[in-house]
Design an enzyme around this catalytic site. Structure first.
Site, PDB file in Angstrom:
ATOM      1  N   ASP A 129     -46.196  30.244  35.580  1.00  0.00           N
ATOM      2  CA  ASP A 129     -46.853  30.511  36.951  1.00  0.00           C
ATOM      3  C   ASP A 129     -46.904  32.042  37.249  1.00  0.00           C
ATOM      4  O   ASP A 129     -46.952  32.390  38.476  1.00  0.00           O
ATOM      5  CB  ASP A 129     -46.202  29.730  37.665  1.00  0.00           C
ATOM      6  CG  ASP A 129     -44.576  30.262  38.218  1.00  0.00           C
ATOM      7  OD1 ASP A 129     -44.112  30.982  37.160  1.00  0.00           O
ATOM      8  OD2 ASP A 129     -43.840  29.853  39.031  1.00  0.00           O
ATOM      9  N   GLU A 130     -46.428  32.988  36.241  1.00  0.00           N
ATOM     10  CA  GLU A 130     -46.746  34.408  36.486  1.00  0.00           C
ATOM     11  C   GLU A 130     -47.181  35.211  35.412  1.00  0.00           C
ATOM     12  O   GLU A 130     -47.105  34.818  34.019  1.00  0.00           O
ATOM     13  CB  GLU A 130     -45.470  35.072  37.060  1.00  0.00           C
ATOM     14  CG  GLU A 130     -44.249  34.795  36.062  1.00  0.00           C
ATOM     15  CD  GLU A 130     -43.073  35.448  36.710  1.00  0.00           C
ATOM     16  OE1 GLU A 130     -42.893  36.560  37.149  1.00  0.00           O
ATOM     17  OE2 GLU A 130     -41.891  34.969  36.273  1.00  0.00           O
TER      18      GLU A 130
END
Length: 496
Positions: A129-130
């Protein structure tokens, strides 16, 4: 939130001195750190809009499970990722629990990364998620960094329905801090000339490498802020913290020469399980290792990788954590061989002083399997394992990961004695699938068997040295007799 930090304040500096733009970022890059907000929860809200605005966590139903993600409404009560679900429920009794769907999150993650790739080729995915993006080369095409960030956030919101926070700076370190400061659903740009002012306004724990123990050491020296650390002579920092002292001193002036690396080489992958009830029986632990071995092997094959080191993690009921590892002569991507080595490592621990709360398996020392000649075995059943596992991959791609599986992991008479209990306990516990790691070390205290001790070889004989780094030719990953014969005897009946 859409903010430019440092406006109205300036800092003079000598070209090339610590803290000036050329010293911090000699490449002149513009780096974004994009972090999806409460990613697992946000994805679940797309499927169930009734979750929006409520206290929600993603994790197992058992109180002993681990919180994987929490909504910001739940975080207001103190709920945080990695805490036990039972503790989260005590803090927030009304919290709604959603069982995780890792495959769904991976699919959405791929779509998010595809949006990043539309902006720049220089995308370094850090986790599901990053990611870091270097948009320096996209400025002429897409506009100024703030404009690019606004466009990217709007595109992710419109096309994917997800919130994203962006931090912008001229180094990865400061961009990461900026995104943390801007959460949730925000945007923060730290202009190059204001980087030092921004950093010096923060507590010392904002620096990478300053954990609780380091904070205590610094506190005893009267250092509690980044500004105080930056004002401390680097020689003093070295005496206090060794190499870490020099590292954090450079960070305190915004110096981080690392570039955005589009291809991150995974050095390890694996999975672990927190049991609903502490487990003492060997048969249940070994059955769980089999399940983890299949999950890990499938990921290795899907990524076109092989591993040359297998490690296990064992956490006892008092939270004491041990790890053991064993290196192989050739790379492997087979669940049968991962399981055999991991069971040998588990048995090498000897009698356990306490029941086991968590067990994990990790494949390390990864290498590209492309072009590697497959070593044929004179053991016909070992070759059958390879064929059967690759057939399983095809079935899972078409019908899902629960379509078929080892009979040993099925509850009831189909599995071996005790295996059903293990599977049931595992489903009640918290399952964690490892993210890509930049380091092969497992969590917890990493230990190896003392030199001179004998680690049982994978076939159960005391044949391999106990250092976890050597083995004799021919014994790498050879399944124990019961495992080698188990496939043909038990088959792979339909799971559901």
């Amino acid at each position: 939130m859409d903010t430019v930090s440092g406006q109205g304040r300036t800092r003079a500096g000598v070209e090339g001195a610590p803290g000036t733009p050329s010293a911090r970022n000699p490449r002149g890059s513009v780096i974004m750190h994009v972090d999806m907000d409460a990613f697992y929860v946000s994805v679940e809200e797309l499927d169930d809009p009734s979750l929006k605005g409520h206290e929600v966590l993603v994790g197992g139903a058992s109180p002993r499970s681990v919180v994987l993600s929490a909504s910001y409404e739940a975080r207001a009560y103190g709920v945080r990722s990695a805490m036990p679900v039972g503790a989260a429920q005590r803090l927030c009794p009304q919290v709604r629990i959603v069982v995780p769907s890792m495959e769904k999150y991976r699919r959405m993650s791929a779509r998010v990364m595809a949006e990043f790739a539309r902006v720049t080729d220089l995308v370094e995915q850090v986790s599901v998620d990053e990611a870091f993006l270097d948009v320096g080369s996209a400025v002429r095409r897409l506009g100024e960094p703030l404009q690019i960030a606004r466009m990217l956030r709007e595109r992710i919101r419109t096309e994917l329905g997800l919130p994203a926070t962006v931090g912008i700076a001229d180094t990865k370190f400061v961009a990461k801090i900026a995104s943390t400061q801007a959460k949730p659903d925000g945007l923060l740009l730290i202009p190059s000339e204001h980087t030092v002012d921004f950093l010096h306004s923060l507590p010392v724990t904002a620096l990478w490498g300053v954990g609780e123990k380091t904070r205590q050491v610094l506190a005893r020296a009267g250092i509690s802020t980044v500004a105080q650390l930056a004002a401390t002579p680097i020689e003093t920092m070295r005496r206090m913290l060794g190499a870490t002292g020099e590292h954090v001193h450079r960070l305190s002036w915004g110096i981080d020469p690392r570039s955005v690396t589009p291809v991150r080489v995974e050095k390890s992958m694996g999975a672990e399980e927190t049991f609903a009830v502490d487990v003492a029986a060997d048969v249940r632990l070994e059955a769980e290792l089999l399940r983890l071995a299949h999950r890990t092997a499938a990921r290795l094959r899907a990524a076109g990788l092989q591993c040359r080191t297998v490690s296990i993690k064992v956490r006892y009921s008092d939270f004491t954590t041990l790890t053991r590892s064993h290196s192989l002569v050739e790379g492997i991507d087979s669940a049968a061989r991962l399981h055999a080595v991991s069971v040998a490592l588990l048995r090498a621990l000897g009698p356990r002083p306490l029941p086991v709360r968590l067990i994990g398996l990790r494949a390390e020392s990864l290498a590209d399997a492309t072009g590697v000649a497959e070593q044929l075995s004179i053991d016909r059943q070992e070759n059958n394992w390879r064929t059967a596992e690759r057939t399983l991959d095809d079935v899972h791609r078409r019908f899902g990961s629960t379509a078929v599986g080892p009979a040993r992991l099925l509850p009831g008479p189909a599995g071996r004695p005790g295996a059903g209990e293990s599977a049931a306990a595992a489903r009640g516990g918290a399952s964690t699938e490892g993210r890509p790691r930049s380091s092969g070390n497992s969590a917890g205290s990493r230990t190896t068997t003392s030199p001179g001790a004998r680690m049982p070889a994978p076939d159960g004989s005391p044949d391999a040295p106990g250092t976890g780094r050597e083995r004799r030719p021919g014994d790498a990953g050879t399944p124990p007799p019961q495992a080698r014969s188990g496939w043909g005897r038990e088959g792979y009946p339909r799971h559901r």
